[in-house]
Design an enzyme around this catalytic site. Sequence first.
Site, short mmCIF file in Angstrom:
data_model
loop_
_atom_site.label_atom_id
_atom_site.label_comp_id
_atom_site.label_asym_id
_atom_site.label_seq_id
_atom_site.Cartn_x
_atom_site.Cartn_y
_atom_site.Cartn_z
N THR A 1 4.66 1.34 -4.69
CA THR A 1 4.29 -0.03 -5.04
C THR A 1 4.03 -0.20 -6.53
OG1 THR A 1 3.34 -0.39 -2.84
CG2 THR A 1 2.61 -1.87 -4.59
N GLN B 1 0.81 -1.22 0.00
CA GLN B 1 0.00 0.00 0.00
C GLN B 1 0.85 1.27 0.00
OE1 GLN B 1 -2.87 -0.25 3.19
NE2 GLN B 1 -3.59 -2.26 2.53
N CYS B 2 2.01 1.19 -0.57
CA CYS B 2 2.95 2.31 -0.61
C CYS B 2 2.81 3.06 -1.93
CB CYS B 2 4.38 1.76 -0.47
SG CYS B 2 5.69 2.99 -0.60
N GLY B 3 3.13 4.33 -1.92
CA GLY B 3 3.11 5.11 -3.15
C GLY B 3 4.10 4.60 -4.19
#
EC number: 1.11.1.12
Length: 180
Positions: free
Chosen positions: A57, A53-55
């Site tokens: 990803t 859920q990371c920017g």
Amino acid sequence: MATQTVFDFPDDVLQQPPMPADNAFSDKDVKGQDVELSKYKGKVLLIVNVASQCGFTNSNYPELTTLYQKYKDQGFEILAFPCNQFGGQEPGSNEEIQVFACTRFKAEYPVFSKVNVNGKEADPLYKFLKSSKGGFLGDSIKWNFTKFLVDREGKVVDRYAPTTSPLSIEKDIKKLLNVA
């Protein structure tokens, strides 16, 4: 003193718990099975702390998959270590993480069980990686998708920031693989 590698890390470095009898790093894969990293000896490794859920990803996973597909038959391996220490961006179970990586991003490379990369509970491998190649502002991992490039002998060659595109380090991977 012999050079330390990710394949034969002695138990007295960093005052960590004793390692297995053969002094090899061992981590659990996403299914909970022990995996000795010595099985990757002779391969060029890109070790990455990942999050779903990371920017970063949606840019990193596809590029990691591209690199893996391109070089896996030439002795290249990616080892993905999910980590939930940065903004709670890897909240899922190991099973959910594997489904996410393998289904959405076609990751065929090994995904390990969730680890901590910083702090007292940091995974021993990450303690070693950080001590081998410090970051811009010290040894701590600053965010998801920090990458460590390891040569065939297990020596940490370089460390790349989360903002570094996996494809931008392809030249470094090719050099270690002796690929034109």
